[in-house]
Design an enzyme around this catalytic site. Structure first.
Site, mmCIF file in Angstrom:
data_model
loop_
_atom_site.group_PDB
_atom_site.id
_atom_site.type_symbol
_atom_site.label_atom_id
_atom_site.label_comp_id
_atom_site.label_asym_id
_atom_site.label_seq_id
_atom_site.Cartn_x
_atom_site.Cartn_y
_atom_site.Cartn_z
ATOM 1 N N ASP A 157 -5.706 -0.859 -2.412
ATOM 2 C CA ASP A 157 -6.330 -1.678 -3.376
ATOM 3 C C ASP A 157 -7.959 -1.765 -2.624
ATOM 4 O O ASP A 157 -8.051 -1.257 -1.613
ATOM 5 C CB ASP A 157 -5.443 -2.464 -2.647
ATOM 6 C CG ASP A 157 -5.450 -3.724 -1.652
ATOM 7 O OD1 ASP A 157 -5.514 -3.098 -1.329
ATOM 8 O OD2 ASP A 157 -6.052 -4.715 -2.482
ATOM 9 N N ARG B 249 -5.120 0.543 -7.029
ATOM 10 C CA ARG B 249 -3.769 1.097 -6.293
ATOM 11 C C ARG B 249 -2.987 2.443 -7.400
ATOM 12 O O ARG B 249 -3.079 3.325 -6.944
ATOM 13 C CB ARG B 249 -2.508 0.525 -6.337
ATOM 14 C CG ARG B 249 -3.431 -1.012 -5.705
ATOM 15 C CD ARG B 249 -1.824 -1.523 -4.888
ATOM 16 N NE ARG B 249 -1.442 -2.780 -4.738
ATOM 17 C CZ ARG B 249 -1.665 -2.784 -3.294
ATOM 18 N NH1 ARG B 249 -2.558 -2.002 -2.616
ATOM 19 N NH2 ARG B 249 -2.366 -4.176 -2.516
ATOM 20 N N GLY C 232 0.674 -0.629 0.150
ATOM 21 C CA GLY C 232 -0.270 -0.360 0.238
ATOM 22 C C GLY C 232 0.994 1.326 -0.242
ATOM 23 O O GLY C 232 0.453 2.506 -0.005
ATOM 24 N N ASP D 89 -5.152 1.455 10.281
ATOM 25 C CA ASP D 89 -6.759 0.788 10.205
ATOM 26 C C ASP D 89 -7.281 0.061 11.877
ATOM 27 O O ASP D 89 -7.426 1.093 12.865
ATOM 28 C CB ASP D 89 -6.826 -0.135 8.976
ATOM 29 C CG ASP D 89 -8.959 -0.154 9.571
ATOM 30 O OD1 ASP D 89 -9.188 0.136 10.683
ATOM 31 O OD2 ASP D 89 -9.202 -0.450 8.435
ATOM 32 N N LYS E 239 -7.064 6.000 10.474
ATOM 33 C CA LYS E 239 -8.119 6.119 10.984
ATOM 34 C C LYS E 239 -8.584 6.507 11.982
ATOM 35 O O LYS E 239 -8.471 6.121 13.611
ATOM 36 C CB LYS E 239 -9.233 5.017 10.513
ATOM 37 C CG LYS E 239 -9.305 4.676 8.913
ATOM 38 C CD LYS E 239 -10.397 3.006 8.313
ATOM 39 C CE LYS E 239 -9.654 2.516 7.124
ATOM 40 N NZ LYS E 239 -10.061 1.301 6.566
ATOM 41 N N PHE F 115 -13.747 2.503 3.846
ATOM 42 C CA PHE F 115 -12.655 1.453 3.571
ATOM 43 C C PHE F 115 -12.609 2.595 2.446
ATOM 44 O O PHE F 115 -13.472 3.725 1.702
ATOM 45 C CB PHE F 115 -13.514 0.595 2.832
ATOM 46 C CG PHE F 115 -12.685 0.027 1.751
ATOM 47 C CD1 PHE F 115 -11.891 -0.763 2.823
ATOM 48 C CD2 PHE F 115 -12.741 -0.166 0.617
ATOM 49 C CE1 PHE F 115 -10.660 -1.747 1.819
ATOM 50 C CE2 PHE F 115 -11.962 -0.356 0.039
ATOM 51 C CZ PHE F 115 -11.211 -1.590 0.487
ATOM 52 N N VAL F 116 -11.363 2.889 2.357
ATOM 53 C CA VAL F 116 -10.979 3.632 0.769
ATOM 54 C C VAL F 116 -9.886 3.223 0.119
ATOM 55 O O VAL F 116 -9.406 1.951 0.375
ATOM 56 C CB VAL F 116 -9.903 5.310 1.542
ATOM 57 C CG1 VAL F 116 -11.084 6.146 2.141
ATOM 58 C CG2 VAL F 116 -8.963 4.445 2.812
ATOM 59 N N GLU G 177 3.731 3.822 6.177
ATOM 60 C CA GLU G 177 2.088 3.460 5.865
ATOM 61 C C GLU G 177 1.773 4.323 4.855
ATOM 62 O O GLU G 177 1.154 5.163 5.122
ATOM 63 C CB GLU G 177 1.230 3.106 7.421
ATOM 64 C CG GLU G 177 2.380 1.471 8.483
ATOM 65 C CD GLU G 177 1.404 0.342 7.120
ATOM 66 O OE1 GLU G 177 0.947 0.561 6.046
ATOM 67 O OE2 GLU G 177 0.967 -1.080 7.719
ATOM 68 N N ASP G 178 0.530 3.407 4.335
ATOM 69 C CA ASP G 178 -0.170 4.050 3.720
ATOM 70 C C ASP G 178 -1.711 4.431 4.647
ATOM 71 O O ASP G 178 -1.885 5.770 4.890
ATOM 72 C CB ASP G 178 -0.976 3.274 2.979
ATOM 73 C CG ASP G 178 -0.939 1.845 3.193
ATOM 74 O OD1 ASP G 178 -1.413 1.241 4.182
ATOM 75 O OD2 ASP G 178 -1.742 1.114 2.403
HETATM 76 P P1 IMP Z 1 -4.101 -2.565 10.386
HETATM 77 O O1 IMP Z 1 -5.530 -2.826 10.111
HETATM 78 O O2 IMP Z 1 -3.836 -0.890 10.666
HETATM 79 O O3 IMP Z 1 -3.523 -3.278 10.163
HETATM 80 O O4 IMP Z 1 -3.943 -2.148 8.836
HETATM 81 C C1 IMP Z 1 -3.505 -3.101 7.457
HETATM 82 C C2 IMP Z 1 -3.196 -2.852 6.232
HETATM 83 O O5 IMP Z 1 -5.285 -2.587 5.761
HETATM 84 C C3 IMP Z 1 -2.717 -0.941 6.214
HETATM 85 O O6 IMP Z 1 -1.285 -1.182 6.187
HETATM 86 C C4 IMP Z 1 -3.245 -0.885 4.588
HETATM 87 O O7 IMP Z 1 -2.247 -1.934 2.644
HETATM 88 C C5 IMP Z 1 -4.510 -2.169 4.195
HETATM 89 N N1 IMP Z 1 -6.136 -1.445 4.878
HETATM 90 C C6 IMP Z 1 -6.099 -1.096 6.439
HETATM 91 N N2 IMP Z 1 -7.191 -0.041 5.954
HETATM 92 C C7 IMP Z 1 -7.444 0.069 4.436
HETATM 93 C C8 IMP Z 1 -8.104 0.695 3.454
HETATM 94 O O8 IMP Z 1 -9.550 1.265 3.919
HETATM 95 N N3 IMP Z 1 -8.677 0.168 1.973
HETATM 96 C C9 IMP Z 1 -7.082 -0.121 1.640
HETATM 97 N N4 IMP Z 1 -6.582 -1.396 2.369
HETATM 98 C C10 IMP Z 1 -6.854 -0.902 3.516
HETATM 99 MG MG MG Z 2 0.006 -0.506 4.182
#
Ligand code: IMP
Ligand code: MG
Length: 185
Positions: free
Chosen positions: A164, A170, A49, A108, A136, A157-158, A104-105
């Site tokens: 992606d 992407r 991401g 979440d 988020k 969700f984005v 990080e992108d």
């Molecule tokens: P985490 O839940 O913070 O571990 O997020 C893990 C990864 O999930 C992020 O680095 C993103 O690559 C992906 N991700 C989380 N939220 C979204 C979203 O809204 N859209 C697309 N990918 C997401």
């Molecule tokens: Mg990521």
């Protein structure tokens, strides 16, 4: 009217424009250039991401720096996290004694960052910081700060700008969010 995008029957609306993203990245870079000017940090992108964000961020970094990548997987092809993080590609750099900046992108659940923090801290870095283009609101269950945040967003969700939808889209230049169900495309 909002700029809309459709994929697999889901409608997305433009949420953060290309221009807004670039302005914010320049602001983040100014801060990073100043905070790390005495050191040579290693920017570590979290694949997949973050690849576009890291590419744009790094081109606004004017201090000496290095770059490496982790590859993690937690989402599979779903819109909701599987709750499990897997390491798919390890680092190739020496972390000990270095200033590590994780890029990080989006944060979440915070599971990925928590996983990365444990992994990096075992290697005794001089410092460890986190940059995320998006966080988020209210969601991340982490007990440490994301030091540099591009935008705090609602827990929708984005997609786009590296993020992606089942591995696709992407390459969209802006960030889009899931539109309410009756939004006409
Ligand atoms: P985490 O839940 O913070 O571990 O997020 C893990 C990864 O999930 C992020 O680095 C993103 O690559 C992906 N991700 C989380 N939220 C979204 C979203 O809204 N859209 C697309 N990918 C997401
Ligand atoms: Mg990521």
């Amino acid at each position: 009217m909002a700029n809309l995008f459709q994929i697999n029957g889901d409608t997305f609306e433009e949420f953060i424009t290309e221009e807004q993203i670039q302005i914010r990245i320049k602001e983040l870079a100014v801060k990073l250039n100043s905070d790390f000017k005495e050191h040579v940090p290693i920017f570590i992108g979290v694949l997949n991401g973050s690849f576009i964000f890291l590419a744009d961020l790094i081109r606004n970094i004017t201090i000496d720096c290095e770059i490496d990548f982790f590859k993690l997987s937690s989402y599979g092809d779903a819109k909701i996290s599987s709750g499990q993080v897997r390491l798919l590609k390890e680092l190739n750099c020496q972390v000990e004694g270095r200033d590590i900046i994780i890029v990080e992108d989006i944060v979440d659940s915070g599971l990925s960052l928590t996983y990365i923090k444990k992994l990096i801290e075992k290697e005794n870095p001089r410092s460890l910081s986190f940059v995320s283009l998006l966080v988020k609101k209210g969601l991340p269950k982490i007990d440490f700060p994301v030091n540099y945040v591009g935008f705090e967003i609602p827990p929708d969700f984005v997609i786009g700008y590296g993020l992606d939808y089942a591995q696709k889209v992407r390459n969209l230049r802006s960030i889009y969010r899931l539109a309410p169900p009756n939004t006409a495309a």
